[in-house]
Scaffold this motif. Structure first.
Motif, PDB file in Angstrom:
ATOM      1  N   LEU A 195      41.045  36.082  33.551  1.00 31.17           N
ATOM      2  CA  LEU A 195      41.699  36.783  34.673  1.00 31.17           C
ATOM      3  C   LEU A 195      41.156  38.185  34.627  1.00 31.17           C
ATOM      4  O   LEU A 195      40.684  38.441  35.710  1.00 31.17           O
ATOM      5  N   THR A 196      41.263  38.987  33.642  1.00 33.29           N
ATOM      6  CA  THR A 196      40.908  40.503  33.818  1.00 33.29           C
ATOM      7  C   THR A 196      39.127  40.299  33.822  1.00 33.29           C
ATOM      8  O   THR A 196      38.618  41.277  34.411  1.00 33.29           O
ATOM      9  N   GLU A 197      38.533  39.514  33.138  1.00 33.52           N
ATOM     10  CA  GLU A 197      37.093  39.638  33.219  1.00 33.52           C
ATOM     11  C   GLU A 197      36.484  39.301  34.695  1.00 33.52           C
ATOM     12  O   GLU A 197      35.654  39.902  35.024  1.00 33.52           O
ATOM     13  N   GLY A 198      37.382  38.530  35.291  1.00 38.47           N
ATOM     14  CA  GLY A 198      37.116  38.142  36.626  1.00 38.47           C
ATOM     15  C   GLY A 198      37.297  39.534  37.615  1.00 38.47           C
ATOM     16  O   GLY A 198      36.499  39.947  38.534  1.00 38.47           O
ATOM     17  N   LEU A 199      38.114  40.270  37.462  1.00 35.94           N
ATOM     18  CA  LEU A 199      38.431  41.434  37.993  1.00 35.94           C
ATOM     19  C   LEU A 199      37.488  42.740  37.704  1.00 35.94           C
ATOM     20  O   LEU A 199      36.878  43.330  38.684  1.00 35.94           O
ATOM     21  N   GLU A 200      37.170  42.946  36.493  1.00 37.07           N
ATOM     22  CA  GLU A 200      36.028  43.704  36.350  1.00 37.07           C
ATOM     23  C   GLU A 200      34.736  43.392  36.658  1.00 37.07           C
ATOM     24  O   GLU A 200      33.835  44.268  37.064  1.00 37.07           O
ATOM     25  N   LYS A 201      34.447  42.110  36.927  1.00 36.57           N
ATOM     26  CA  LYS A 201      33.037  41.908  37.319  1.00 36.57           C
ATOM     27  C   LYS A 201      33.002  42.186  38.938  1.00 36.57           C
ATOM     28  O   LYS A 201      31.673  42.298  39.476  1.00 36.57           O
ATOM     29  N   THR A 202      34.068  42.500  39.530  1.00 31.15           N
ATOM     30  CA  THR A 202      34.130  43.119  41.023  1.00 31.15           C
ATOM     31  C   THR A 202      33.220  44.237  41.240  1.00 31.15           C
ATOM     32  O   THR A 202      32.566  44.917  42.226  1.00 31.15           O
ATOM     33  N   GLY A 203      33.142  45.245  39.567  1.00 31.20           N
ATOM     34  CA  GLY A 203      32.573  46.167  39.812  1.00 31.20           C
ATOM     35  C   GLY A 203      33.325  47.625  40.050  1.00 31.20           C
ATOM     36  O   GLY A 203      32.766  48.825  39.765  1.00 31.20           O
ATOM     37  N   TYR A 204      34.319  47.586  40.874  1.00 35.23           N
ATOM     38  CA  TYR A 204      35.110  48.806  40.873  1.00 35.23           C
ATOM     39  C   TYR A 204      36.729  48.819  40.502  1.00 35.23           C
ATOM     40  O   TYR A 204      37.490  49.684  40.733  1.00 35.23           O
TER      41      TYR A 204
END
Length: 248
Positions: A118-127
Motif C-alpha cells: 500500500l505505502t509503496e504504491g503511494l510513494e510511486k505517485t512521486g508527490y
C-alpha cells in the motif's frame, strides 16, 4: 409543578445528548460502518447534506461536496471549522483489497506485506512521502496505519490514515492536518478514533449450494438412522414379548 419541571429538564438533557453525539452509522452495500468522531467536528454524509440545509461554516460548497462523494468513494467527511482539520472516511475496491480480503484472517507478517504494498504504491505517485507505518491490532480490530506528507510542510499537508480491509473492500479513515506536522497528541486522538471503526455484515452471507446439499444429506442420514433405530427397538420388544409367550 415539580413533576412538569423534571420532565422538561429530562427532555432537554436527552436533546442535548442527541445533538452532541458524534457516533455515526453509514450503510455501504451489504455492510454497515460505524464510527465515533471526536467532539467539535461537523460530520457530513451523502444523506445528511442532501436533506439538511447546507452550513455556511463548512469549507466546501454543496456541489463540491457531492463531487467528492461521487469521485472519491466518500462515506463521511468531518470538518473542524476552528482548526481547519478534516477527517475523511472512504471505501474502495482494488486488487490489493481483493487479495487481502479480510485483515483479521491474515497473520501479522501478511498484514505487514499488504501495508508495504500500500505505502509503496503511494510513494510511486512521486508527490507523497510515507513517514511511518505500522500494524494496529487491538482485540477484534485490525488496521493498517501510516503517516504521509504531501508536498512540503510550508505549502503541503500531512495526514495519518488507518485502513481496515473487510470482504474485499478497504475502508480508510484519514486525518488531515494542513501545513502542519502531526503532533503526538494528534496521533493519539486519531488512533483512539480509528479504534472505534467497525464494519458489520448487515445481510446474511449466501450459503454455497454444495454446503446446503451436504447439510441436507447429513440431516436425512440422521433422520433415517433414527427411524431405523426406533424400528429395531420396537422389533426387539416384539420378539421379546413373543419369546415370553412361547415359554408359557
Amino acid at each position: 409543578m415539580g413533576k412538569r419541571l423534571f420532565m422538561v429538564v429530562m427532555l432537554l438533557c436527552l436533546f442535548s445528548c442527541s445533538c452532541s453525539s458524534s457516533a455515526l452509522s453509514v450503510p455501504c452495500g451489504d455492510e454497515t460502518i460505524s464510527l465515533d468522531f471526536p467532539e467539535g467536528y461537523s460530520v457530513v454524509t451523502r444523506e445528511s447534506f442532501q436533506i439538511d440545509s447546507w452550513s455556511e461554516n463548512l469549507p466546501l460548497s454543496k456541489s463540491e461536496m457531492e463531487k467528492r462523494f461521487d469521485d472519491e468513494g466518500l462515506l463521511a467527511d468531518a470538518f473542524d471549522p476552528e482548526s481547519g482539520r478534516e477527517i475523511k472516511l472512504t471505501v474502495r475496491e482494488d486488487e490489493l483489497s481483493k487479495a487481502a480480503f479480510r485483515l483479521s484472517g491474515l497473520s501479522d507478517e501478511k498484514c505487514r506485506q499488504v501495508l508495504a504494498n500500500l505505502t509503496e504504491g503511494l510513494e510511486k505517485t512521486g508527490y507523497t512521502t510515507v513517514t511511518s507505518s505500522s500494524l494496529l491490532r487491538d482485540g477484534e480490530t485490525s488496521l493498517l496505519c501510516y503517516s504521509a506528507q504531501v508536498g512540503k510542510v510550508e505549502n503541503g499537508y500531512s495526514y495519518i490514515a488507518f485502513a481496515a480491509v473487510e470482504n474485499g473492500r478497504t475502508y480508510e479513515l484519514t486525518f488531515y492536518s494542513n501545513g502542519h506536522v502531526l503532533t503526538e497528541s494528534r496521533r493519539a486522538e486519531a488512533q483512539a478514533t480509528a479504534k472505534t471503526l467497525s464494519v458489520k455484515q448487515t445481510t446474511p452471507i449466501p450459503v454455497p449450494k454444495w454446503l446446503v446439499v451436504i447439510g441436507f444429506v447429513c440431516i436425512a442420514s440422521v433422520v433415517i438412522f433414527g427411524i431405523l433405530l426406533i424400528i429395531s427397538f420396537i422389533r426387539d420388544i416384539w420378539i421379546g414379548l413373543h419369546k415370553n409367550t412361547d415359554l408359557k
